[in-house]
Design a protein around this motif. Sequence first.
Motif, PDB file in Angstrom:
ATOM      1  N   MET A  27       1.081   0.793  -7.654  1.00  0.00           N
ATOM      2  CA  MET A  27      -0.289   1.246  -7.868  1.00  0.00           C
ATOM      3  C   MET A  27      -0.478   1.827  -9.269  1.00  0.00           C
ATOM      4  O   MET A  27      -1.495   1.593  -9.917  1.00  0.00           O
TER       5      MET A  27
ATOM      6  N   GLN B 151      -2.456   8.056   0.373  1.00  0.00           N
ATOM      7  CA  GLN B 151      -2.293   9.431  -0.118  1.00  0.00           C
ATOM      8  C   GLN B 151      -2.907  10.474   0.815  1.00  0.00           C
ATOM      9  O   GLN B 151      -2.564  11.642   0.748  1.00  0.00           O
TER      10      GLN B 151
ATOM     11  N   CYS C 100       3.442   1.613  -1.913  1.00  0.00           N
ATOM     12  CA  CYS C 100       4.265   1.601  -3.129  1.00  0.00           C
ATOM     13  C   CYS C 100       3.535   2.273  -4.289  1.00  0.00           C
ATOM     14  O   CYS C 100       2.597   1.728  -4.848  1.00  0.00           O
ATOM     15  N   GLN C 101       4.010   3.457  -4.647  1.00  0.00           N
ATOM     16  CA  GLN C 101       3.385   4.188  -5.738  1.00  0.00           C
ATOM     17  C   GLN C 101       3.565   3.450  -7.060  1.00  0.00           C
ATOM     18  O   GLN C 101       2.627   3.337  -7.852  1.00  0.00           O
TER      19      GLN C 101
ATOM     20  N   ARG D 247       0.803  -1.228   0.000  1.00  0.00           N
ATOM     21  CA  ARG D 247       0.000   0.000   0.000  1.00  0.00           C
ATOM     22  C   ARG D 247       0.834   1.275   0.000  1.00  0.00           C
ATOM     23  O   ARG D 247       0.310   2.346  -0.281  1.00  0.00           O
TER      24      ARG D 247
ATOM     25  N   LEU E 126      -9.054   2.777  -3.424  1.00  0.00           N
ATOM     26  CA  LEU E 126      -7.986   3.356  -2.596  1.00  0.00           C
ATOM     27  C   LEU E 126      -8.485   3.614  -1.171  1.00  0.00           C
ATOM     28  O   LEU E 126      -7.779   3.320  -0.195  1.00  0.00           O
TER      29      LEU E 126
ATOM     30  N   THR F  19      -1.876   6.423  -4.114  1.00  0.00           N
ATOM     31  CA  THR F  19      -1.756   5.206  -3.305  1.00  0.00           C
ATOM     32  C   THR F  19      -2.807   5.259  -2.198  1.00  0.00           C
ATOM     33  O   THR F  19      -3.344   6.326  -1.909  1.00  0.00           O
TER      34      THR F  19
END
Lengths: 646, 258
Positions: A283, A464, A279-280, A277, A579, A461
């Motif tokens: 995603m 965010q 890790c951009q 979760r 998300l 992500t």
Amino acid sequence: MTSVFEQLEPLLFSVEKPARYVGGELGCQMPTHGEGIVSWLLAYPDTYEIGLPNQGLQILYEIINERSDGAAERTYAPWHDLETLMREHGIPLFSVESHKPAHEFHIIAFNLSAELTYTNVLNMVDLGGIPVRTQERGANDPVIIAGGHCTYNPEPLADYLDAAVLGDGEEVVADITEAVARWLAIDEPERTRAELHRLLSAIEGVYVPSLYRPVFDGAVQVGLERIADWVPEIVEKRSVQDLGEWPYPKQQLVPLMEVVHDRLNVEVFRGCTRGCRFCQAGMITRPVRERPTEQVIDMVQRGIERTGYDEVALTSLSTADFSGIEPLVAAVVDNERNAGRVSVSLPSLRVDAFTVGTAAKIQQVKRTGLTFAPEGGTWRMRRVINKLITDDDLYAAVDAAFSQGWRRVKLYFLIGLPSERDEDVLGIAELGRRCVEIGRRYHSNVTVTASVGGFVPKPQTPFQWHAQDSGEELQRKISMLRSKAHETKGLTIRWHEPKASVAEALMSRGDRRMGAVVEDVWRQGGIFQEWGEFFDLSRFETAMERAGLLIEDVTTRQRSVDEMLPWDHLSAGLHKDFLVGEYQDALGELGVEDCRWTPCYDCGACTTLGLEHHVASAIAPAGGSQGTGQGIDLSVPVSVGLRPTS
Amino acid sequence: MNRVPERVRIRYAKHGRIRYTSQRDMARVIERGLRRSRLPIAHSQGFSPRPLLAFSLALPTGCESLAEYIDLRFADGGGAGFDATADPEAGIEAAQWVAGVLQDTMPEGIEVASAGVLTGAEGSLQEQVTSCDWILEVAGMGAEQLSERIESLLVADQVLVERVRKGRKTADNLRPSIVTLFHRGSGSTPGTQRIEASLSTKPRGVRPVELLEGIDPTLRLVRATRTGQYETVDGERFEPLSLQGLVRAPVNVGVQGR
């Protein structure tokens, strides 16, 4: 065509590493420029040795140069010593191939892989003799665009870019080439920047910031006005469905000086659905698209023979998960033509699904260090971030590594994760202690290094909305961890500068008002900010104050999931409710499985973009417990993603 | 695959933009070239086997050269290991074939000039080479003044340049290493003066920029070409490998200097 080489040459005795500036690499192209050809200058906003290996840039370099209406050259940020001399002697930024000045190209396209390079982008445009602000550029100035992972929130550079491109570049460069050709064909009074922007915005995946006006209320962006109805409300990313159709780079550049990742690099798949979760990359690059194993084997073998490299990296976000990994590794390692001298490295970021045995096969020669990335110090923390490796998984992997001859183990962790408690941070020291203990069963001297980075909640992500730890809080946790780790001989803690995490957050999470900060930091001389010796948070603090902005509003402020985010109009295909759901599950310490091998939970990537997973095997890889539908309470000692250090 | 002698010495020139590649990076370029060539280069033993190749004196980054040397060691198998010294003509032919194969893998600006067979008794290039000749093009000073500076350097007992070693400043005397030094009028690059020098590697090697610093710190190096590297036996100079492929070939050099 002009070349600045004659002016440059006398300066090259006076600068460090002059090979950075002369091109001539194996694979270097000298494209023809002229009538009917749109020229691209592909720019990497860091030094040559960091930028040259960039795969994205090399892929586009070849694709554009294969087009009859395109020509592409490259440029990198000149080091301080040369930049000073260039400004002194009036030499503009140039391409390394023909040494043509940057302002003679039609398009300058930056690769944005790291937020702290933004000031270098401005510096390079300025060094090219081009106005840095979009609104000051005219009909004869180059089109300044950017691509790469950072463009999922390009707002801090919105006032400086004509366009930002979301997603894979392979197909979109054709559309951009054609649009710019149409613009260049317009006679001058009508060839306006506004017309350029209109043409570019019609391309899927291309975001033109000048067509949007954000509205702010205090810390928060509360609205986004479009200048006209034809302006797209949402810009969706571009994705190629079949990597097999894009076997690039075909002629990987082999530089004449040492660079990072100085080896053959072959991309085995794009996208990752492990679902970490934080890790951009995982995603924004969904879904998983594998390259056919046969094609990978072919690219590796041709690449080795063409380049003379003796190391090949199989690149992806989690190479251990590649369906064809075993036959692939066997094909490279066992190929007689490679005489046992070609090594394979797997620079993947996952800690799962790969056997130590395969790693042993890969690293027959130099068995020095292995890297695992558990990311969280406790099992609870790892459930929060959905990195579902149990302590026992890790110990089994470490046991296997030490028992098979490795003596150094490196562990990667993040601190400042959502819901983190001190015990989670101290858990890092405990894991490290146990790993040292395991190692001592096999060797008298072992080292375990825990490398700790400060978490920056990234756009697009599940985290965010989350409040980032302050620099002081990160520093407190590091100090606490260090004193705990001090009790274990053989355990070393390394950490990233917490102040850099603050600046990174400003650049990655900021809204359009952050542009003034980027420009101010640059004007204060703050370039190469991702280099520790040049980074200085005080420049950012000064710039924030001058812009009337508060660092806390961007970093440590918790956002509600209803708040409009500065990047909400830019889409990687993910549904917002996915998300939000993931964020809630995280705080409830609930994991989610990998949808490559378990039923779809509709994150949105496939359905929004009309794509699907492209994998050779629908069966989860052997040996991996995490998120594969195999259950995580396996009694057999399973393991575990391995990342050979080198 | 042709037969490959066990020990081969290669002479090459380095011209143009490749001169900005450092010696260390050149070694990497050549190692990759050797792998691409598929020549049966021998490797060291141990944990990290390295290809067995040895260079002569490092060429400073940015300098060109007419005479760079590498010694290569080839492994048994793949045709290697025949006794080249027993049949010198076949040996030279085989060495030249190796040179040609290697040339095909080299970047623009690296020109393999000749190749010869070693017996193994020659000693290493690093130990054997005792002097290097240079042509330098310099800027920052007029012809007359430069001649004067060179004259006064040649009659001096000491030419001191400051060096930092292990964090401490020391003054090195370059004079014993300057064998000959001439001002030869203007250089081929506009606005430059041409200097020719022969520099001994003992007691210490002198780099062109250091020589200029010794002549006058205001001089700026614009172009530098190493024209030769030499061994000395009984006061006579020899080339490690001549352009004809002769190992340790005598050179006719007039005795120059002051």
